[in-house]
Design a protein around this motif. Structure first.
Motif, PDB file in Angstrom:
ATOM      1  N   VAL A  13       0.780  -1.067   0.289  1.00 35.69           N
ATOM      2  CA  VAL A  13       0.086  -0.117   0.036  1.00 35.69           C
ATOM      3  C   VAL A  13       0.811   1.169   0.048  1.00 35.69           C
ATOM      4  CG1 VAL A  13      -1.637   1.138   1.186  1.00 35.69           C
ATOM      5  CG2 VAL A  13      -1.771  -1.405   1.081  1.00 35.69           C
ATOM      6  N   ARG A  14       1.673   1.038   0.536  1.00 35.49           N
ATOM      7  CA  ARG A  14       2.836   2.374   0.740  1.00 35.49           C
ATOM      8  C   ARG A  14       3.720   2.606  -0.485  1.00 35.49           C
ATOM      9  NH1 ARG A  14       4.859   0.183   6.065  1.00 35.49           N
ATOM     10  NH2 ARG A  14       3.238   0.214   7.454  1.00 35.49           N
ATOM     11  N   ASN A  15       3.896   1.707  -1.282  1.00 27.55           N
ATOM     12  CA  ASN A  15       4.716   1.607  -2.427  1.00 27.55           C
ATOM     13  C   ASN A  15       4.126   0.855  -3.678  1.00 27.55           C
ATOM     14  OD1 ASN A  15       6.753   2.453  -4.204  1.00 27.55           O
ATOM     15  ND2 ASN A  15       8.029   0.595  -3.550  1.00 27.55           N
ATOM     16  N   PRO A  16       2.785   1.320  -4.147  1.00 21.81           N
ATOM     17  CA  PRO A  16       2.116   0.550  -5.257  1.00 21.81           C
ATOM     18  C   PRO A  16       2.718   0.853  -6.521  1.00 21.81           C
ATOM     19  CG  PRO A  16       0.895   2.720  -4.652  1.00 21.81           C
ATOM     20  CD  PRO A  16       2.189   2.361  -3.772  1.00 21.81           C
ATOM     21  N   GLN A  17       2.914  -0.396  -7.356  1.00 20.29           N
ATOM     22  CA  GLN A  17       3.276  -0.561  -8.647  1.00 20.29           C
ATOM     23  C   GLN A  17       2.211  -0.562  -9.564  1.00 20.29           C
ATOM     24  OE1 GLN A  17       6.924  -0.321  -9.147  1.00 20.29           O
ATOM     25  NE2 GLN A  17       6.831   0.075  -6.952  1.00 20.29           N
ATOM     26  N   ALA A  18       2.488   0.091 -10.673  1.00 23.17           N
ATOM     27  CA  ALA A  18       1.340   0.051 -11.728  1.00 23.17           C
ATOM     28  C   ALA A  18       1.498  -1.047 -12.544  1.00 23.17           C
ATOM     29  CB  ALA A  18       1.404   1.229 -12.574  1.00 23.17           C
ATOM     30  N   LYS A  19       0.255  -1.669 -12.675  1.00 28.38           N
ATOM     31  CA  LYS A  19       0.398  -3.105 -13.576  1.00 28.38           C
ATOM     32  C   LYS A  19      -0.675  -3.176 -14.694  1.00 28.38           C
ATOM     33  CE  LYS A  19       0.143  -8.055 -13.102  1.00 28.38           C
ATOM     34  NZ  LYS A  19      -0.042  -9.208 -12.187  1.00 28.38           N
ATOM     35  N   VAL A  20      -0.403  -3.552 -15.944  1.00 28.90           N
ATOM     36  CA  VAL A  20      -1.446  -3.322 -16.970  1.00 28.90           C
ATOM     37  C   VAL A  20      -2.157  -4.801 -16.810  1.00 28.90           C
ATOM     38  CG1 VAL A  20      -1.565  -3.557 -19.356  1.00 28.90           C
ATOM     39  CG2 VAL A  20       0.157  -2.208 -18.583  1.00 28.90           C
ATOM     40  N   VAL A  21      -3.679  -4.673 -16.808  1.00 31.12           N
ATOM     41  CA  VAL A  21      -4.317  -5.542 -16.478  1.00 31.12           C
ATOM     42  C   VAL A  21      -4.993  -5.874 -17.893  1.00 31.12           C
ATOM     43  CG1 VAL A  21      -4.731  -5.567 -13.983  1.00 31.12           C
ATOM     44  CG2 VAL A  21      -6.314  -3.978 -15.193  1.00 31.12           C
ATOM     45  N   ALA A  22      -5.415  -5.181 -18.734  1.00 34.31           N
ATOM     46  CA  ALA A  22      -6.149  -5.203 -19.926  1.00 34.31           C
ATOM     47  C   ALA A  22      -5.845  -4.215 -20.902  1.00 34.31           C
ATOM     48  CB  ALA A  22      -7.823  -5.148 -19.354  1.00 34.31           C
ATOM     49  N   ALA A  23      -6.062  -4.540 -22.134  1.00 34.25           N
ATOM     50  CA  ALA A  23      -5.850  -3.588 -23.286  1.00 34.25           C
ATOM     51  C   ALA A  23      -7.032  -3.826 -24.135  1.00 34.25           C
ATOM     52  CB  ALA A  23      -4.497  -3.661 -23.880  1.00 34.25           C
ATOM     53  N   ARG A  24      -7.627  -2.689 -24.906  1.00 32.39           N
ATOM     54  CA  ARG A  24      -8.740  -2.793 -25.841  1.00 32.39           C
ATOM     55  C   ARG A  24      -8.017  -2.027 -27.116  1.00 32.39           C
ATOM     56  NH1 ARG A  24     -14.087  -1.443 -23.591  1.00 32.39           N
ATOM     57  NH2 ARG A  24     -13.025   0.330 -22.772  1.00 32.39           N
ATOM     58  N   VAL A  25      -8.506  -2.495 -28.185  1.00 31.30           N
ATOM     59  CA  VAL A  25      -8.271  -1.659 -29.424  1.00 31.30           C
ATOM     60  C   VAL A  25      -9.570  -1.545 -30.205  1.00 31.30           C
ATOM     61  CG1 VAL A  25      -7.735  -3.891 -30.734  1.00 31.30           C
ATOM     62  CG2 VAL A  25      -6.765  -1.520 -31.472  1.00 31.30           C
ATOM     63  N   SER A  26      -9.880  -0.478 -30.964  1.00 33.57           N
ATOM     64  CA  SER A  26     -10.923  -0.316 -31.528  1.00 33.57           C
ATOM     65  C   SER A  26     -10.549   0.517 -33.084  1.00 33.57           C
ATOM     66  CB  SER A  26     -12.005   0.402 -30.941  1.00 33.57           C
ATOM     67  OG  SER A  26     -11.399   1.775 -30.409  1.00 33.57           O
ATOM     68  N   HIS A  27     -11.055   0.154 -33.967  1.00 33.06           N
ATOM     69  CA  HIS A  27     -10.739   0.643 -35.297  1.00 33.06           C
ATOM     70  C   HIS A  27     -11.878   1.823 -35.503  1.00 33.06           C
ATOM     71  CE1 HIS A  27      -7.678  -2.122 -35.919  1.00 33.06           C
ATOM     72  NE2 HIS A  27      -8.446  -2.919 -35.308  1.00 33.06           N
ATOM     73  N   ARG A  28     -11.594   2.905 -36.181  1.00 32.22           N
ATOM     74  CA  ARG A  28     -12.418   3.917 -36.666  1.00 32.22           C
ATOM     75  C   ARG A  28     -12.409   3.977 -38.216  1.00 32.22           C
ATOM     76  NH1 ARG A  28     -10.626   9.685 -35.237  1.00 32.22           N
ATOM     77  NH2 ARG A  28      -9.481   8.241 -33.801  1.00 32.22           N
ATOM     78  N   LEU A  29     -13.418   3.670 -38.872  1.00 27.13           N
ATOM     79  CA  LEU A  29     -13.732   3.409 -40.228  1.00 27.13           C
ATOM     80  C   LEU A  29     -13.947   4.809 -40.840  1.00 27.13           C
ATOM     81  CD1 LEU A  29     -15.357  -0.130 -40.382  1.00 27.13           C
ATOM     82  CD2 LEU A  29     -12.947   0.346 -40.444  1.00 27.13           C
ATOM     83  N   GLY A  30     -13.449   5.017 -42.017  1.00 30.59           N
ATOM     84  CA  GLY A  30     -13.683   6.030 -42.662  1.00 30.59           C
ATOM     85  C   GLY A  30     -13.603   5.960 -44.276  1.00 30.59           C
ATOM     86  N   VAL A  31     -13.877   6.907 -44.739  1.00 31.20           N
ATOM     87  CA  VAL A  31     -13.730   6.732 -46.292  1.00 31.20           C
ATOM     88  C   VAL A  31     -12.322   7.434 -46.874  1.00 31.20           C
ATOM     89  CG1 VAL A  31     -14.944   7.453 -48.821  1.00 31.20           C
ATOM     90  CG2 VAL A  31     -16.239   6.826 -46.671  1.00 31.20           C
ATOM     91  N   LEU A  32     -11.709   6.980 -47.700  1.00 37.55           N
ATOM     92  CA  LEU A  32     -10.519   7.368 -48.360  1.00 37.55           C
ATOM     93  C   LEU A  32     -10.691   7.721 -49.718  1.00 37.55           C
ATOM     94  CD1 LEU A  32      -7.741   5.167 -46.935  1.00 37.55           C
ATOM     95  CD2 LEU A  32      -8.299   7.375 -46.080  1.00 37.55           C
ATOM     96  N   SER A  33     -10.490   8.698 -50.243  1.00 37.63           N
ATOM     97  CA  SER A  33     -10.687   9.104 -51.516  1.00 37.63           C
ATOM     98  C   SER A  33      -9.319   9.761 -52.240  1.00 37.63           C
ATOM     99  CB  SER A  33     -11.995  10.111 -51.637  1.00 37.63           C
ATOM    100  OG  SER A  33     -11.462  11.374 -51.050  1.00 37.63           O
TER     101      SER A  33
END
Length: 111
Positions: A13-33
């Protein structure tokens, strides 16, 4: 592309360490012209990639997560004190009680 990284604090508690617990990716779709008149000409397209770090919010009190001390099983062999009883030549009735006292004292130290 959007990337969200969920992290939480772990450890003391006095010295917490950050740990990655999850990750999420999303794609944004668009039109290329393609807007160039000549198809052999190059045209630049802009793509964005975002990363956001989100801290997991815990509603529990971190002080309450103290694990219970595990019990140590003490299984001693019946002839553990054999070397101490060798000098007397004949086993007396006090030898087993003395062994019991030593075992009890040893158990109190460990527990």
């Amino acid at each position: 592309i959007n990337l969200e990284v969920l992290y939480a604090d772990f450890g003391e508690v006095r010295n917490p360490q950050a740990k990655v617990v999850a990750a999420r990716v999303s794609h944004r779709l668009g039109v290329l012209s393609y807007t160039q008149l000549d198809p052999r000409q190059k045209q630049a397209f802009q793509f964005t990639y975002t990363v956001s770090f989100v801290k997991e919010q815990s509603t529990e009190d971190p002080e309450l997560k103290v694990p219970v001390r595990p019990r140590i099983p003490i299984d001693l062999p019946h002839d553990l004190f054999y070397p101490f009883n060798m000098g007397s030549g004949v086993m007396t009735s006090t030898a087993p009680s003395m062994s019991l006292v030593v075992v009890v004292l040893a158990a109190r130290i460990w527990l």
